[in-house]
Write an enzyme that holds these catalytic residues in place. Structure first.
Site, PDB file in Angstrom:
ATOM      1  N   GLU A 274      -0.396 -12.248  -4.445  1.00  0.00           N
ATOM      2  CA  GLU A 274      -0.447 -12.063  -5.905  1.00  0.00           C
ATOM      3  C   GLU A 274       0.948 -11.793  -6.442  1.00  0.00           C
ATOM      4  OE1 GLU A 274      -3.117  -8.860  -6.749  1.00  0.00           O
ATOM      5  OE2 GLU A 274      -4.836  -9.914  -5.919  1.00  0.00           O
ATOM      6  N   LYS A 276       3.755  -9.780  -8.066  1.00  0.00           N
ATOM      7  CA  LYS A 276       3.976  -8.328  -8.194  1.00  0.00           C
ATOM      8  C   LYS A 276       4.752  -8.112  -9.480  1.00  0.00           C
ATOM      9  CE  LYS A 276       5.638  -4.277  -5.711  1.00  0.00           C
ATOM     10  NZ  LYS A 276       6.204  -3.597  -6.864  1.00  0.00           N
ATOM     11  N   ARG A 281       1.806   0.921 -13.724  1.00  0.00           N
ATOM     12  CA  ARG A 281       0.437   0.780 -13.241  1.00  0.00           C
ATOM     13  C   ARG A 281      -0.503   1.582 -14.130  1.00  0.00           C
ATOM     14  NH1 ARG A 281      -0.906   1.355  -6.939  1.00  0.00           N
ATOM     15  NH2 ARG A 281      -3.150   1.043  -6.951  1.00  0.00           N
ATOM     16  N   ARG A 296      -0.084   6.084 -12.916  1.00  0.00           N
ATOM     17  CA  ARG A 296      -0.073   6.143 -11.458  1.00  0.00           C
ATOM     18  C   ARG A 296      -0.165   7.594 -10.962  1.00  0.00           C
ATOM     19  NH1 ARG A 296       3.701   2.825  -7.653  1.00  0.00           N
ATOM     20  NH2 ARG A 296       3.780   4.146  -5.823  1.00  0.00           N
ATOM     21  N   GLU A 326      -1.354  -3.974 -14.099  1.00  0.00           N
ATOM     22  CA  GLU A 326       0.045  -3.669 -14.347  1.00  0.00           C
ATOM     23  C   GLU A 326       0.276  -3.971 -15.820  1.00  0.00           C
ATOM     24  OE1 GLU A 326       1.674  -2.264 -11.967  1.00  0.00           O
ATOM     25  OE2 GLU A 326       3.810  -2.483 -12.361  1.00  0.00           O
ATOM     26  N   PHE A 366      -5.420  -6.348 -11.522  1.00  0.00           N
ATOM     27  CA  PHE A 366      -5.378  -6.750 -10.110  1.00  0.00           C
ATOM     28  C   PHE A 366      -6.457  -6.141  -9.230  1.00  0.00           C
ATOM     29  CE2 PHE A 366      -2.056  -3.433 -10.561  1.00  0.00           C
ATOM     30  CZ  PHE A 366      -2.514  -2.510  -9.632  1.00  0.00           C
ATOM     31  N   ARG A 443      -1.565   4.889   1.589  1.00  0.00           N
ATOM     32  CA  ARG A 443      -0.664   3.758   1.742  1.00  0.00           C
ATOM     33  C   ARG A 443      -0.995   3.144   3.096  1.00  0.00           C
ATOM     34  NH1 ARG A 443       4.577   3.204  -0.342  1.00  0.00           N
ATOM     35  NH2 ARG A 443       4.708   5.402  -0.875  1.00  0.00           N
ATOM     36  N   LYS A 449       3.921  -5.447   0.440  1.00  0.00           N
ATOM     37  CA  LYS A 449       4.750  -6.030  -0.622  1.00  0.00           C
ATOM     38  C   LYS A 449       5.950  -6.764  -0.038  1.00  0.00           C
ATOM     39  CE  LYS A 449       6.606  -1.436  -1.327  1.00  0.00           C
ATOM     40  NZ  LYS A 449       6.626  -0.228  -2.099  1.00  0.00           N
TER      41      LYS A 449
HETATM   42  P1  AMP Z   1       5.886  -0.268  -5.291  1.00  0.00           P
HETATM   43  O1  AMP Z   1       5.894   0.471  -6.592  1.00  0.00           O
HETATM   44  O2  AMP Z   1       7.112  -1.042  -5.036  1.00  0.00           O
HETATM   45  O3  AMP Z   1       5.442   0.589  -4.142  1.00  0.00           O
HETATM   46  O4  AMP Z   1       4.709  -1.355  -5.430  1.00  0.00           O
HETATM   47  C1  AMP Z   1       3.402  -1.028  -5.754  1.00  0.00           C
HETATM   48  C2  AMP Z   1       3.161  -1.194  -7.232  1.00  0.00           C
HETATM   49  O5  AMP Z   1       3.232  -2.560  -7.630  1.00  0.00           O
HETATM   50  C3  AMP Z   1       1.775  -0.786  -7.666  1.00  0.00           C
HETATM   51  O6  AMP Z   1       1.679   0.602  -7.828  1.00  0.00           O
HETATM   52  C4  AMP Z   1       1.594  -1.533  -8.970  1.00  0.00           C
HETATM   53  O7  AMP Z   1       2.081  -0.728 -10.030  1.00  0.00           O
HETATM   54  C5  AMP Z   1       2.541  -2.713  -8.858  1.00  0.00           C
HETATM   55  N1  AMP Z   1       1.876  -4.044  -8.868  1.00  0.00           N
HETATM   56  C6  AMP Z   1       2.302  -5.099  -9.577  1.00  0.00           C
HETATM   57  N2  AMP Z   1       1.520  -6.168  -9.372  1.00  0.00           N
HETATM   58  C7  AMP Z   1       0.553  -5.807  -8.505  1.00  0.00           C
HETATM   59  C8  AMP Z   1      -0.535  -6.473  -7.888  1.00  0.00           C
HETATM   60  N3  AMP Z   1      -0.794  -7.753  -8.108  1.00  0.00           N
HETATM   61  N4  AMP Z   1      -1.309  -5.764  -7.036  1.00  0.00           N
HETATM   62  C9  AMP Z   1      -1.059  -4.452  -6.781  1.00  0.00           C
HETATM   63  N5  AMP Z   1      -0.032  -3.775  -7.341  1.00  0.00           N
HETATM   64  C10 AMP Z   1       0.775  -4.427  -8.182  1.00  0.00           C
END
Ligand code: AMP
Length: 619
Positions: A274, A276, A281, A296, A326, A366, A443, A449
């Site tokens: 998907e 990102k 969030r 979040r 998001e 999402f 987690r 990611k």
């Molecule tokens: P990170 O903040 O780098 O740990 O990445 C996780 C965050 O990506 C999540 O908390 C969401 O806010 C964001 N996000 C964006 N697009 C998506 C998606 N398609 N699925 C899940 N999370 C997403």
């Protein structure tokens, strides 16, 4: 059972029933907080808490839990104490009979309004024959609640009256913690997980209870409620907790890897990829026409995004639902995505309408966690995805995240390139196996990611927790010159130092950092911090900032991933630089993890070996 043992057992039961029915005094709570503050041992902290919980009656157990978190309710409740330091100074002045300038002078010396209150209350007790009446926890809680609810004209005076009344009845030690609680400076740094451990020790049946308590917490985000049901109705009732509209579910989080090959291997050869999106969030709870948004960190952000609320009211095709999306800033004219920083304009209480017109948002949904009576948290991802497609239409400003089911490295690479071209941070790769549930509050490797920066020469940006600070010299005198930063170790629930960072801060940043971190100053290393470095100032793990480094190296002084690569060595980030990005939406536990740093190190090593091989074949 023989007679003597039976008598002993009954005595114990009666004694514990007695201690739990006599009103718990706030002095006892203050004493426990003081002991927690003094300890550098994690287990001792848990035992102290467990003992405190054992002495709380059913009526106040939830209140003790909230107060220990420095609050009056769960994060998502709207009862906020939020007493500013200015008002706290007036409260202390009124309760101790001193004038505000004396309080201010003491505050400059102690740097902590709680300590100032303690000192001045001590002086007051010495200089008069003044004797305080015992202060029950229930009294304290009720008064604080009344104070928090005061609003409208005259509310400041009412708050001042209620608080100074309470403070003038307090002992110096009680006063210190009272003031710290109301100003949001409790600084105990007690993790939710520690509170759950303490509950399990006090009322559960050890390990078995711990898992049940944690699941209940993960789907309700309300530790006070979990504690109350546990003591009122027992573990069986806690195990029956259900997902409920209005109670946010703790978010699931992703691990990271840096190549499509590794990701596909980890996810069993195929996954749902998907986009990102780089925004904020939100977890939306829709109940008829009522839509509530949680951040979040599970705070209410409904008022911040009236446009997002309206989009969901209008387009979400379920009467009752909990979905995650998001929320991304978009260009009003072209509809193109804008970077995360643009959303900062929407973080405000006033002028919301103007900000909304100037900085509109789109929603990319999402996940679905609940829909029309059905709990989806334990349902595999493909089914959740199917439901999501059913209830989220494709509209201009609300739609599901772009996704594709992929089973090859080439497909994954192509999809990644498309995501980056369209202004995304990268992609999220989600497991589609039978066990791919929504892991609330965890987690794990069900979501991985792949971010843009991972492929550049520099190492990735990381989000690190500030656990200590060093006094600035020369031009930086009066502020801090550098900060001790740590990664989060999920297994041990500790923060392990990984670098000392003093670069990338503008003068404004330094002033801002001082203001932010000073609220979390503590007298010694926090029990949850692993460090061999001595900071000038220690901090409760709370503040998170983004940092970019040049490389990761083995280090004898930093505690991250200690002994994982080499005996006696941890990992450190070299040449770290603050990117200018504060991460207020993250809690310390959302920081980059020790495992992620380890993965990045191994990746760097592989790249180095590949490059070396390349050069030797060329030569
Ligand atoms: P990170 O903040 O780098 O740990 O990445 C996780 C965050 O990506 C999540 O908390 C969401 O806010 C964001 N996000 C964006 N697009 C998506 C998606 N398609 N699925 C899940 N999370 C997403």
């Amino acid at each position: 059972m023989d007679g003597a043992r039976s008598v002993k057992c009954w005595c114990w039961i009666l004694q514990s029933a007695y201690t739990r029915t006599t009103p718990l005094q706030f002095s006892r709570v203050a004493e426990v907080y003081e002991n927690i503050e003094a300890t550098t041992k994690r287990l001792e902290m848990t035992d102290l808490l467990a003992d405190l919980l054992k002495h709380a009656s059913n009526e106040i157990i939830d209140k003790i839990v909230y107060l220990t978190q420095g609050r009056l309710g769960p994060t998502f409740s709207s009862v906020e104490m939020g007493i500013a330091e200015k008002l706290a100074i007036q409260v202390v002045a009124r309760a101790t009979g001193k004038d505000s300038s004396a309080i201010q002078a003491s505050l400059t010396e102690t740097g902590d309004i709680g300590e100032t209150a303690e000192l001045l209350l001590e002086k007051k007790t010495q200089s008069t024959l003044f004797k305080t009446l015992p202060l029950a926890v229930l009294d304290v809680y009720d008064t604080l609640e009344k104070m928090a609810q005061a609003s409208g004209t005259g509310s400041m005076e009412r708050k001042l009256g209620l608080l100074s009344g309470l403070l003038s009845r307090a002992t110096p030690k009680e006063g210190k913690y009272l003031i710290r609680i109301v100003t949001g400076n409790l600084r105990l740094g007690i993790a939710d997980m520690t509170l759950l451990d303490a509950m399990a020790i006090a009322y559960g049946r050890g390990k078995e209870a711990r898992a049940v308590l944690e699941r209940a917490y993960n789907i309700s985000s309300d530790l006070g409620k979990v504690a109350r049901i546990l003591v009122d109705e027992g573990l069986e009732s806690v195990s029956k907790f259900q997902v409920a509209l209005g109670s946010p579910i703790r978010p699931m989080m992703a691990e990271r890897l840096s190549t499509p090959e590794e990701i596909l291997k980890k996810l069993g050869g195929r996954c749902m990829a998907e986009f990102k999106y780089d925004g904020e969030r939100v977890q939306a709870h829709k109940d008829g026409q009522q839509v509530t948004l949680f951040s979040r960190r599970l705070e209410h952000i409904t008022e911040q995004y009236p446009d997002a609320v309206e989009l969901l009211q209008r387009h979400l095709k379920a009467k009752k639902a909990i979905v995650e999306a998001e929320c991304v800033a978009v260009d009003a004219a072209t509809g193109q995505l804008k970077p995360f920083q643009e959303l900062m304009h929407r973080r405000r209480k006033y002028g919301v309408k103007e900000a909304m017109a100037e900085h509109p948002v789109s929603l990319f949904v999402f996940d679905v966690l609940y829909a029309d009576g059905e709990d989806f948290t334990l349902v595999p991802y493909l089914k959740r995805h199917g439901k999501l497609k059913e209830i989220v239409p494709v509209e201009e400003r609300v739609r599901t995240a772009q996704s594709r089911l992929v089973g090859s490295v080439t497909d994954l690479e192509q999809f990644f390139t498309r995501a980056v071209e369209e202004g995304c941070e990268g992609i999220m790769c989600k497991s589609v196996n039978e066990d791919s549930i929504y892991q609330a509050g965890a987690r794990g490797w069900l979501w991985i990611k792949l971010k843009r920066e991972y492929q550049s020469e520099m190492i990735d940006t990381v989000d690190l927790t500030v656990v200590g600070a060093f006094h600035g010299r020369g031009k930086r005198a009066g502020t801090y010159g550098a900060f001790l930063l740590a990664a989060y170790n999920q297994e041990t629930d500790t923060f392990e130092t990984v670098t000392k960072c003093g670069t990338g801060f503008t003068d404004e940043d330094l002033a801002k950092m001082k203001e932010i971190v000073d609220r979390h100053k503590i007298p010694h290393r926090h029990p949850r911090v692993e460090s061999t470095i001595e900071a000038d100032i220690w901090l409760e793990p709370s503040v998170v900032i983004e940092v970019l480094g040049a490389e990761i190296t083995l280090s004898p002084v930093h505690a991250t991933a200690m002994n994982a690569i080499r005996e006696g060595s941890g990992l450190a980030i070299r040449f770290p630089r603050f990117t200018g990005r504060y991460r207020p939406e993250r809690s310390a536990e959302d920081s980059t993890t020790t495992l992620e740093i380890l993965g990045m190190y191994q990746n760097q090593l592989r790249k180095f070996n590949r490059d070396k091989q390349g050069t030797s074949t060329m030569s």
